[in-house]
Design a protein around this motif. Structure first.
Motif, short mmCIF file in Angstrom:
data_model
loop_
_atom_site.label_atom_id
_atom_site.label_comp_id
_atom_site.label_asym_id
_atom_site.label_seq_id
_atom_site.Cartn_x
_atom_site.Cartn_y
_atom_site.Cartn_z
N UNK A 41 0.82 -1.22 0.00
CA UNK A 41 0.00 0.00 0.00
C UNK A 41 0.85 1.27 0.00
N UNK A 42 1.90 1.27 0.83
CA UNK A 42 2.70 2.49 0.98
C UNK A 42 3.98 2.47 0.14
N UNK A 43 4.19 1.38 -0.59
CA UNK A 43 5.39 1.22 -1.44
C UNK A 43 6.67 1.52 -0.66
N UNK A 44 6.80 0.85 0.49
CA UNK A 44 7.99 1.04 1.33
C UNK A 44 8.49 -0.31 1.82
N UNK A 45 9.70 -0.31 2.34
CA UNK A 45 10.26 -1.47 3.03
C UNK A 45 10.16 -1.13 4.51
N UNK A 46 9.48 -1.95 5.28
CA UNK A 46 9.29 -1.66 6.70
C UNK A 46 10.58 -1.81 7.49
N UNK A 47 10.78 -0.90 8.45
CA UNK A 47 11.92 -1.04 9.36
C UNK A 47 11.43 -1.67 10.66
N UNK A 48 12.36 -2.03 11.54
CA UNK A 48 12.00 -2.70 12.79
C UNK A 48 11.00 -1.92 13.62
N UNK A 49 11.16 -0.60 13.68
CA UNK A 49 10.26 0.24 14.48
C UNK A 49 8.82 0.07 14.01
N UNK A 100 10.85 0.75 34.80
CA UNK A 100 11.53 1.12 33.56
C UNK A 100 10.71 2.14 32.77
N UNK A 101 9.42 1.89 32.69
CA UNK A 101 8.53 2.81 31.96
C UNK A 101 8.56 4.18 32.62
N UNK A 102 8.43 4.21 33.94
CA UNK A 102 8.43 5.47 34.68
C UNK A 102 9.73 6.24 34.44
N UNK A 103 10.86 5.53 34.41
CA UNK A 103 12.14 6.24 34.23
C UNK A 103 12.26 6.81 32.81
N UNK A 104 11.74 6.09 31.82
CA UNK A 104 11.74 6.61 30.44
C UNK A 104 10.89 7.88 30.38
N UNK A 105 9.72 7.83 31.02
CA UNK A 105 8.82 8.98 31.02
C UNK A 105 9.47 10.17 31.74
N UNK A 106 10.05 9.91 32.92
CA UNK A 106 10.72 10.98 33.70
C UNK A 106 11.81 11.63 32.86
N UNK A 129 8.76 5.73 20.86
CA UNK A 129 9.71 4.85 20.19
C UNK A 129 10.52 3.96 21.16
N UNK A 130 10.68 4.43 22.39
CA UNK A 130 11.46 3.67 23.37
C UNK A 130 10.69 2.52 23.99
N UNK A 131 9.36 2.65 24.03
CA UNK A 131 8.56 1.62 24.71
C UNK A 131 7.70 0.79 23.74
N UNK A 132 7.67 1.18 22.47
CA UNK A 132 6.83 0.50 21.47
C UNK A 132 7.10 -1.01 21.48
N UNK A 133 6.02 -1.76 21.61
CA UNK A 133 6.14 -3.21 21.59
C UNK A 133 6.61 -3.80 22.90
N UNK A 134 6.95 -2.92 23.85
CA UNK A 134 7.47 -3.40 25.13
C UNK A 134 6.57 -2.99 26.29
N UNK A 135 5.52 -2.20 25.97
CA UNK A 135 4.60 -1.74 27.01
C UNK A 135 3.27 -1.40 26.37
#
Length: 149
Positions: A41-49, A100-106, A129-135
């Motif tokens: 659809x978007x004519x792209x190669x997906x990256x890990x993110x 971990x989530x709280x420290x990323x947010x802080x 981007x730091x928590x995607x797929x992990x929270x």
């Protein structure tokens, strides 16, 4: 360059085919099809993110389904969704704990100099981007509101 996660998914499809593991294979094929659809659809190669974001969304959809099936007394269907979640989670990074989530947010709040709710977008732009797929993003968003409120 192909996404590392996408490559792992493709390898897992082949392994599941060799092992004749039908349920795992069908979940993996759903995932690869979802990725392929976006690439076409978007004519792209997906990256890990982006791959993580898509897999994360698939897990979230299944969690919602489990809730609905359980409420509807369809535990058989809920079990299928739970099995699919387990397969998809193999490709997501280890979940983050509350601390971990709280420290990323802080850190994001400190970096942006966020003063209140009006700065939530800036904070989320750094946190996501730091928590995607992990929270769970809903829970993360709630925590950001809590800390900014």
């Amino acid at each position: 360059m192909m996404s590392e996660i996408k490559a792992k998914l493709n390898d897992a499809v082949k392994e599941a085919m060799r092992a004749k593991d039908k349920s795992r294979l069908s979940t993996l094929r759903l995932a690869t099809a979802a990725l392929k659809q976006i690439e076409v659809d978007e004519r792209i190669e997906l990256d890990d993110t982006r791959v993580l974001a898509i897999l994360d969304k698939m897990v979230k959809q299944r969690k919602d389904s489990v809730e609905q099936f359980t409420q509807g007394g369809r535990d058989d269907l809920a079990q299928i969704e739970l099995a699919e979640i387990d397969v998809l989670k193999d490709f997501l990074p280890q979940a983050m704990d509350e601390a971990e989530i709280a420290s990323v947010i802080q850190a994001a709040i400190a970096d942006t100099g966020a003063q209140g709710m009006k700065d939530m977008g800036q904070v989320m732009a750094i946190v996501k981007p730091q928590v995607q797929g992990r929270a769970d993003m809903g829970a993360v968003s709630k925590k950001v509101k809590e800390l900014l409120g």
